[in-house]
Design a protein around this motif. Structure first.
Motif, PDB file in Angstrom:
ATOM      1  N   ARG A 270      -0.366   3.151  -0.310  1.00 55.38           N
ATOM      2  CA  ARG A 270       0.991   2.994   0.217  1.00 55.38           C
ATOM      3  C   ARG A 270       1.612   4.357   0.424  1.00 55.38           C
ATOM      4  O   ARG A 270       1.076   5.369  -0.032  1.00 55.38           O
ATOM      5  CB  ARG A 270       1.839   2.154  -0.741  1.00 55.38           C
ATOM      6  CG  ARG A 270       2.032   2.788  -2.097  1.00 55.38           C
ATOM      7  CD  ARG A 270       3.137   2.105  -2.894  1.00 55.38           C
ATOM      8  NE  ARG A 270       3.211   2.561  -4.258  1.00 55.38           N
ATOM      9  CZ  ARG A 270       3.745   3.714  -4.654  1.00 55.38           C
ATOM     10  NH1 ARG A 270       4.230   4.568  -3.766  1.00 55.38           N
ATOM     11  NH2 ARG A 270       3.787   4.045  -5.923  1.00 55.38           N
ATOM     12  N   GLY A 271       2.735   4.372   1.101  1.00 58.54           N
ATOM     13  CA  GLY A 271       3.442   5.620   1.319  1.00 58.54           C
ATOM     14  C   GLY A 271       3.905   6.242   0.014  1.00 58.54           C
ATOM     15  O   GLY A 271       4.326   5.533  -0.907  1.00 58.54           O
TER      16      GLY A 271
ATOM     17  N   CYS B 153       7.063  18.686   1.468  1.00 61.52           N
ATOM     18  CA  CYS B 153       6.247  17.889   2.398  1.00 61.52           C
ATOM     19  C   CYS B 153       6.908  16.547   2.686  1.00 61.52           C
ATOM     20  O   CYS B 153       6.935  16.090   3.842  1.00 61.52           O
ATOM     21  CB  CYS B 153       4.838  17.673   1.834  1.00 61.52           C
ATOM     22  SG  CYS B 153       3.788  19.139   1.880  1.00 61.52           S
ATOM     23  N   LEU B 154       7.440  15.908   1.657  1.00 67.52           N
ATOM     24  CA  LEU B 154       8.143  14.640   1.856  1.00 67.52           C
ATOM     25  C   LEU B 154       9.433  14.858   2.653  1.00 67.52           C
ATOM     26  O   LEU B 154       9.754  14.082   3.559  1.00 67.52           O
ATOM     27  CB  LEU B 154       8.459  13.986   0.507  1.00 67.52           C
ATOM     28  CG  LEU B 154       7.276  13.442  -0.269  1.00 67.52           C
ATOM     29  CD1 LEU B 154       7.722  12.956  -1.654  1.00 67.52           C
ATOM     30  CD2 LEU B 154       6.569  12.336   0.482  1.00 67.52           C
ATOM     31  N   ARG B 155      10.144  15.909   2.316  1.00 70.09           N
ATOM     32  CA  ARG B 155      11.430  16.189   2.970  1.00 70.09           C
ATOM     33  C   ARG B 155      11.274  16.425   4.470  1.00 70.09           C
ATOM     34  O   ARG B 155      12.067  15.945   5.271  1.00 70.09           O
ATOM     35  CB  ARG B 155      12.098  17.407   2.315  1.00 70.09           C
ATOM     36  CG  ARG B 155      13.478  17.748   2.876  1.00 70.09           C
ATOM     37  CD  ARG B 155      14.075  18.990   2.213  1.00 70.09           C
ATOM     38  NE  ARG B 155      13.183  20.146   2.203  1.00 70.09           N
ATOM     39  CZ  ARG B 155      12.943  20.924   3.266  1.00 70.09           C
ATOM     40  NH1 ARG B 155      13.513  20.678   4.417  1.00 70.09           N
ATOM     41  NH2 ARG B 155      12.126  21.960   3.162  1.00 70.09           N
TER      42      ARG B 155
ATOM     43  N   ALA C 104       2.460  11.028   3.912  1.00 68.42           N
ATOM     44  CA  ALA C 104       1.965  11.148   2.545  1.00 68.42           C
ATOM     45  C   ALA C 104       1.696   9.760   1.980  1.00 68.42           C
ATOM     46  O   ALA C 104       2.500   8.846   2.151  1.00 68.42           O
ATOM     47  CB  ALA C 104       2.992  11.879   1.683  1.00 68.42           C
ATOM     48  N   TRP C 105       0.552   9.631   1.325  1.00 68.16           N
ATOM     49  CA  TRP C 105       0.149   8.357   0.735  1.00 68.16           C
ATOM     50  C   TRP C 105      -0.246   8.561  -0.712  1.00 68.16           C
ATOM     51  O   TRP C 105      -0.646   9.656  -1.109  1.00 68.16           O
ATOM     52  CB  TRP C 105      -1.070   7.780   1.462  1.00 68.16           C
ATOM     53  CG  TRP C 105      -0.799   7.334   2.830  1.00 68.16           C
ATOM     54  CD1 TRP C 105      -0.416   6.086   3.241  1.00 68.16           C
ATOM     55  CD2 TRP C 105      -0.868   8.112   4.015  1.00 68.16           C
ATOM     56  NE1 TRP C 105      -0.255   6.056   4.599  1.00 68.16           N
ATOM     57  CE2 TRP C 105      -0.530   7.290   5.101  1.00 68.16           C
ATOM     58  CE3 TRP C 105      -1.199   9.442   4.269  1.00 68.16           C
ATOM     59  CZ2 TRP C 105      -0.504   7.745   6.410  1.00 68.16           C
ATOM     60  CZ3 TRP C 105      -1.165   9.902   5.578  1.00 68.16           C
ATOM     61  CH2 TRP C 105      -0.819   9.054   6.627  1.00 68.16           C
TER      62      TRP C 105
ATOM     63  N   GLY D 269      -4.461   8.736  -6.891  1.00 61.85           N
ATOM     64  CA  GLY D 269      -4.861   9.661  -5.840  1.00 61.85           C
ATOM     65  C   GLY D 269      -3.740   9.812  -4.838  1.00 61.85           C
ATOM     66  O   GLY D 269      -2.782   9.033  -4.828  1.00 61.85           O
ATOM     67  N   TYR D 270      -3.865  10.817  -3.977  1.00 59.06           N
ATOM     68  CA  TYR D 270      -2.839  11.066  -2.968  1.00 59.06           C
ATOM     69  C   TYR D 270      -3.438  11.830  -1.802  1.00 59.06           C
ATOM     70  O   TYR D 270      -4.509  12.441  -1.918  1.00 59.06           O
ATOM     71  CB  TYR D 270      -1.661  11.847  -3.559  1.00 59.06           C
ATOM     72  CG  TYR D 270      -2.070  13.131  -4.207  1.00 59.06           C
ATOM     73  CD1 TYR D 270      -2.137  14.318  -3.483  1.00 59.06           C
ATOM     74  CD2 TYR D 270      -2.439  13.155  -5.548  1.00 59.06           C
ATOM     75  CE1 TYR D 270      -2.549  15.497  -4.079  1.00 59.06           C
ATOM     76  CE2 TYR D 270      -2.855  14.334  -6.153  1.00 59.06           C
ATOM     77  CZ  TYR D 270      -2.910  15.494  -5.413  1.00 59.06           C
ATOM     78  OH  TYR D 270      -3.329  16.657  -6.006  1.00 59.06           O
ATOM     79  N   ALA D 271      -2.732  11.774  -0.684  1.00 58.84           N
ATOM     80  CA  ALA D 271      -3.179  12.483   0.518  1.00 58.84           C
ATOM     81  C   ALA D 271      -1.971  12.813   1.376  1.00 58.84           C
ATOM     82  O   ALA D 271      -1.017  12.032   1.440  1.00 58.84           O
ATOM     83  CB  ALA D 271      -4.168  11.622   1.300  1.00 58.84           C
TER      84      ALA D 271
END
Length: 155
Positions: free
Chosen positions: A12-13, A42-44, A49-50, A61-63
């Motif tokens: 998910r996001g 990065c979010l701002r 982003a996931w 995990g994240y990407a």
């Protein structure tokens, strides 16, 4: 575990509240981790982003991906050490490639350390090909490590 990894995780996001868990994974995974500020920036600015989560909604995990002018760039992809080898990175990379395709990117680029053999296997399996080397790209204990620049053509 007897549960198939694809049943075990969701993608998910990434939300602002996920950053502490993401940062924890980043710090145990890399000798030169990104800071909390980098993830929040990065979010701002709206990078894609996931997070991958387990059945308990814990981040495993994240990407992150940027897309501009027909080109997508994988900024970071990481899986918690105890969740590696179960398809989590594959699911995250699928999300990145899907987003790049949705935005009509012609190509996906990424850098990877030559020493990161598991990541190199993942990218090769997904069709990425080496197009260049970036000398001294990454900090390393003995100075700098090159980066392999990989590309996946989408058109």
């Amino acid at each position: 575990m007897s549960v198939e990894p694809r049943q075990l995780i969701g993608v998910r996001g990434m939300r602002s509240r996920d950053v502490p868990a993401v940062l924890e994974i980043e710090q145990v995974s890399y000798g030169y981790p990104w800071s909390e500020r980098i993830f929040r920036d990065c979010l701002r600015v709206g990078y894609h982003a996931w997070v991958a989560t387990d059945l308990d909604e814990q981040v495993i995990g994240y990407a992150l991906l940027s897309v501009a002018v027909g080109e997508a760039h994988v900024l970071n992809l990481c899986v918690a050490p105890d969740a590696r080898g179960h398809g989590v990175a594959d699911r995250l990379l699928e999300a990145l490639i899907g987003q790049a395709e949705a935005e009509r990117a012609e190509r996906v680029l990424l850098e990877v350390r030559p020493s990161n053999k598991s990541a190199r296997r993942l990218y090769k399996r997904c069709g990425f090909e080496r197009i260049a080397t970036r000398p001294g790209y990454y900090p390393a204990p003995d100075g700098r490590e090159d980066a392999l620049l990989l590309a996946l053509d989408l058109i």
